[in-house]
Design a protein around this motif. Sequence first.
Motif, mmCIF file in Angstrom:
data_model
loop_
_atom_site.group_PDB
_atom_site.id
_atom_site.type_symbol
_atom_site.label_atom_id
_atom_site.label_comp_id
_atom_site.label_asym_id
_atom_site.label_seq_id
_atom_site.Cartn_x
_atom_site.Cartn_y
_atom_site.Cartn_z
ATOM 1 N N ASP A 90 0.813 -1.213 0.000
ATOM 2 C CA ASP A 90 0.000 0.000 0.000
ATOM 3 C C ASP A 90 0.850 1.268 0.000
ATOM 4 O O ASP A 90 0.592 2.208 -0.765
ATOM 5 N N ALA A 91 1.862 1.299 0.854
ATOM 6 C CA ALA A 91 2.671 2.510 0.986
ATOM 7 C C ALA A 91 3.438 2.810 -0.287
ATOM 8 O O ALA A 91 3.483 3.958 -0.749
ATOM 9 N N VAL B 200 -6.584 9.615 -4.666
ATOM 10 C CA VAL B 200 -5.509 8.616 -4.754
ATOM 11 C C VAL B 200 -5.941 7.316 -4.089
ATOM 12 O O VAL B 200 -5.739 6.227 -4.637
ATOM 13 N N ALA B 201 -6.548 7.415 -2.912
ATOM 14 C CA ALA B 201 -7.005 6.215 -2.207
ATOM 15 C C ALA B 201 -8.074 5.486 -3.013
ATOM 16 O O ALA B 201 -8.073 4.251 -3.114
ATOM 17 N N TRP B 202 -9.000 6.226 -3.610
ATOM 18 C CA TRP B 202 -10.048 5.618 -4.437
ATOM 19 C C TRP B 202 -9.435 4.906 -5.640
ATOM 20 O O TRP B 202 -9.818 3.782 -5.971
ATOM 21 N N LEU B 203 -8.490 5.564 -6.287
ATOM 22 C CA LEU B 203 -7.829 4.980 -7.452
ATOM 23 C C LEU B 203 -7.188 3.643 -7.113
ATOM 24 O O LEU B 203 -7.375 2.653 -7.828
ATOM 25 N N LEU B 204 -6.466 3.588 -6.002
ATOM 26 C CA LEU B 204 -5.740 2.367 -5.656
ATOM 27 C C LEU B 204 -6.669 1.233 -5.236
ATOM 28 O O LEU B 204 -6.304 0.061 -5.344
ATOM 29 N N GLU C 231 -6.006 -2.884 -10.508
ATOM 30 C CA GLU C 231 -5.168 -4.018 -10.149
ATOM 31 C C GLU C 231 -3.914 -3.495 -9.446
ATOM 32 O O GLU C 231 -3.313 -2.523 -9.882
ATOM 33 N N ARG C 232 -3.518 -4.145 -8.372
ATOM 34 C CA ARG C 232 -2.354 -3.687 -7.621
ATOM 35 C C ARG C 232 -1.079 -4.197 -8.290
ATOM 36 O O ARG C 232 -0.490 -5.197 -7.901
ATOM 37 N N SER C 233 -0.689 -3.507 -9.335
ATOM 38 C CA SER C 233 0.541 -3.844 -10.052
ATOM 39 C C SER C 233 1.189 -2.556 -10.541
ATOM 40 O O SER C 233 0.529 -1.536 -10.718
ATOM 41 N N TYR C 234 2.495 -2.619 -10.770
ATOM 42 C CA TYR C 234 3.219 -1.448 -11.263
ATOM 43 C C TYR C 234 2.697 -1.029 -12.631
ATOM 44 O O TYR C 234 2.563 0.160 -12.919
ATOM 45 N N LEU D 49 -9.409 -0.136 -17.192
ATOM 46 C CA LEU D 49 -8.570 -0.414 -16.035
ATOM 47 C C LEU D 49 -9.352 -0.458 -14.725
ATOM 48 O O LEU D 49 -8.811 -0.860 -13.691
ATOM 49 N N LEU D 50 -10.643 -0.061 -14.754
ATOM 50 C CA LEU D 50 -11.425 -0.013 -13.537
ATOM 51 C C LEU D 50 -11.767 -1.424 -13.082
ATOM 52 O O LEU D 50 -12.293 -2.226 -13.841
ATOM 53 N N ARG D 51 -11.484 -1.708 -11.839
ATOM 54 C CA ARG D 51 -11.797 -3.009 -11.235
ATOM 55 C C ARG D 51 -12.696 -2.767 -10.038
ATOM 56 O O ARG D 51 -12.227 -2.377 -8.978
ATOM 57 N N GLU D 52 -13.987 -2.978 -10.215
ATOM 58 C CA GLU D 52 -14.930 -2.713 -9.141
ATOM 59 C C GLU D 52 -14.723 -3.722 -8.002
ATOM 60 O O GLU D 52 -14.476 -4.891 -8.223
#
Length: 207
Positions: free
Chosen positions: A129-130, A152-156, A160-163, A199-202
């Motif tokens: 997360d950080a 920013v928090a909403w976006l993350l 998908e949590r990837s670079y 890119l949106l992942r609900e």
Amino acid sequence: MSQLALPLAMPDGARRAQFLIGAANERAVHVLEHWATWPVMAAIITGPRKSGRSLLARTMVKRSGGTMIDDADCHNETALFHAWNAAQAARLPLFLVAHDVPPRWEVKLPDLRSRLGACPVARIEPPDDALATAIVRQLLDRHELVAPDDVVAWLLRRIERSYLSILRSVEGLEEEASRSNNRRLSIPMTRATLTKTGLLRETGADR
């Protein structure tokens, strides 16, 4: 969140490329910074796409006086063999950037396979997360985009949590900001952009 600056000459006004250090990559950085203690003068840097592995290698080349080979797993094996030997003779580090390490990196040349097997591995893990938050902030700053913390928090939470997804999301937001001539991001604009780019992942109730 600490960072490694890449000491390259850059034009006035350009934002300097920096490698952000967090829990996902601090071990890799530690391995590379202590190259003088390696059992051999070569190391393999691996990690997910767009994780900064090549940037990290370039940074270490500048710091150590060594050399690097990008996409080493696609490189000519005979040339790699000679580069490995040259690094040992010069006593300067060789940084090999690869998608994976042997045996997933299939090496046909036996002498090269044994040499790569002796190399320490600097592996970059998926972002926590950080680090993900810091990367988004860095990319927004480089693109001169303004985003409140809640955006920013909403976006993350929604990608998908990837670079790679982080990079593509911010690039999409930059394109939309340029088109609309509005560089201050909001949740509705971010939602619309991520939906358009796929890119949106609900992940449940929208908030």
